[in-house]
Write a protein that holds these residues in place. Sequence first.
Motif, PDB file in Angstrom:
ATOM      1  N   GLU A 169      39.125  43.880  52.517  1.00 24.25           N
ATOM      2  CA  GLU A 169      38.195  42.808  52.848  1.00 24.25           C
ATOM      3  C   GLU A 169      37.123  42.659  51.774  1.00 24.25           C
ATOM      4  OE1 GLU A 169      35.094  41.503  56.443  1.00 24.25           O
ATOM      5  OE2 GLU A 169      36.376  43.275  56.670  1.00 24.25           O
ATOM      6  N   ALA A 170      36.598  43.803  51.317  1.00 20.78           N
ATOM      7  CA  ALA A 170      35.565  43.766  50.277  1.00 20.78           C
ATOM      8  C   ALA A 170      36.137  43.262  48.957  1.00 20.78           C
ATOM      9  CB  ALA A 170      34.960  45.148  50.098  1.00 20.78           C
ATOM     10  N   ALA A 171      37.355  43.684  48.614  1.00 23.68           N
ATOM     11  CA  ALA A 171      37.987  43.253  47.362  1.00 23.68           C
ATOM     12  C   ALA A 171      38.213  41.744  47.358  1.00 23.68           C
ATOM     13  CB  ALA A 171      39.314  43.984  47.166  1.00 23.68           C
ATOM     14  N   VAL A 172      38.695  41.216  48.467  1.00 24.10           N
ATOM     15  CA  VAL A 172      38.937  39.771  48.571  1.00 24.10           C
ATOM     16  C   VAL A 172      37.630  39.001  48.461  1.00 24.10           C
ATOM     17  CG1 VAL A 172      39.699  37.932  50.128  1.00 24.10           C
ATOM     18  CG2 VAL A 172      41.065  40.020  49.907  1.00 24.10           C
ATOM     19  N   LYS A 173      36.593  39.500  49.122  1.00 27.63           N
ATOM     20  CA  LYS A 173      35.288  38.827  49.087  1.00 27.63           C
ATOM     21  C   LYS A 173      34.730  38.800  47.662  1.00 27.63           C
ATOM     22  CE  LYS A 173      31.382  37.232  51.018  1.00 27.63           C
ATOM     23  NZ  LYS A 173      30.459  37.213  49.878  1.00 27.63           N
ATOM     24  N   VAL A 174      34.798  39.929  46.970  1.00 22.58           N
ATOM     25  CA  VAL A 174      34.304  39.989  45.592  1.00 22.58           C
ATOM     26  C   VAL A 174      35.081  39.016  44.710  1.00 22.58           C
ATOM     27  CG1 VAL A 174      34.164  41.433  43.520  1.00 22.58           C
ATOM     28  CG2 VAL A 174      33.400  42.337  45.722  1.00 22.58           C
ATOM     29  N   ALA A 175      36.403  39.007  44.862  1.00 14.50           N
ATOM     30  CA  ALA A 175      37.242  38.119  44.053  1.00 14.50           C
ATOM     31  C   ALA A 175      36.910  36.651  44.312  1.00 14.50           C
ATOM     32  CB  ALA A 175      38.718  38.387  44.345  1.00 14.50           C
ATOM     33  N   GLU A 176      36.734  36.299  45.576  1.00  9.42           N
ATOM     34  CA  GLU A 176      36.398  34.908  45.921  1.00  9.42           C
ATOM     35  C   GLU A 176      35.044  34.510  45.337  1.00  9.42           C
ATOM     36  OE1 GLU A 176      36.656  34.931  50.159  1.00  9.42           O
ATOM     37  OE2 GLU A 176      38.816  34.518  50.192  1.00  9.42           O
ATOM     38  N   ASP A 177      34.076  35.417  45.426  1.00  8.24           N
ATOM     39  CA  ASP A 177      32.738  35.134  44.897  1.00  8.24           C
ATOM     40  C   ASP A 177      32.771  34.951  43.382  1.00  8.24           C
ATOM     41  OD1 ASP A 177      31.733  35.322  47.444  1.00  8.24           O
ATOM     42  OD2 ASP A 177      30.853  37.318  47.184  1.00  8.24           O
ATOM     43  N   ILE A 178      33.534  35.813  42.701  1.00  6.73           N
ATOM     44  CA  ILE A 178      33.610  35.733  41.236  1.00  6.73           C
ATOM     45  C   ILE A 178      34.312  34.441  40.811  1.00  6.73           C
ATOM     46  CG2 ILE A 178      34.683  36.756  39.189  1.00  6.73           C
ATOM     47  CD1 ILE A 178      34.170  39.499  40.439  1.00  6.73           C
TER      48      ILE A 178
END
Length: 281
Positions: free
Chosen positions: A45-54
Amino acid sequence: MKYSFEHLKNKVAVLTGGAGVIGTAIATGLAESGIKMAILDINEEAAVKVAEDIKAKTGTDCVGLACNVLDKDSLIQAKEKVHAALGPVDILINGAGGNSPKATTKVETIVDVEKDFQDSFFGLDSSGFDWVFDLNFKGTLLPTMVFGEELVRSGKGSILNVSSMNSYRPLTKIPAYSAAKSSINNFTQWLSVHFAKTGVRVNAVAPGFFLTNQNRFLLTDKETGEMTPRGKKIIDNTPMGRYGEVDELIGTCLYLVSDLAQFVTGIVIPVDGGYSAFGGV
């Protein structure tokens, strides 16, 4: 321009531990230079969120994937997903790591043998050592085995390991973390020689003191947010007189993975505000 990072545009980088404070900063900086990022983290969940934000911030392709750096099958599955989403890998950044309270002594030094015994080295849980060593060393070794093979077969690419200033000057209270990060330096040098004729370079960056989720419990008071005596001691021994900002790691990382460092391999660069240069007097 010859001396720019323009050549990095559309390269593909894999970053383990990418959802952490330092990992997020590095991933963002690389993406701003046009590098397509695969954020690997045990917390999907954290990895997906970081990727989406970037991706939203930079416009560069970025994916977040669940991956356990201590499970080779998990790494292989992640590599297949990276290929499907972004293409062949050009850069591997081994950012997964961390410390544990179970491998942290409560006292800095033994003053009274009887009083301090349980709070010293002798009171540590060996399972804490196992966890810290596995995460930091094996968590660098296994991703390198999986993604490094691809780089060597392609005859080009760069591997960047994340070490620590603890590897040079071991801090009190955290023997496992200091020793584990020291092993990263040795492995970086060994692998750089092993890969030297393949076209793949291997280097490391050694951050000084940055506030992260792993060290916050040691450096700041949970209730007040103020520096602990240990945190103050660190600042007093950092000539720049402050903690680093995670964005200040980006320039060194970009340099090491870029063609500007084509003849650079087997080195560990401190980013530490002068900590390693100061003798305390």
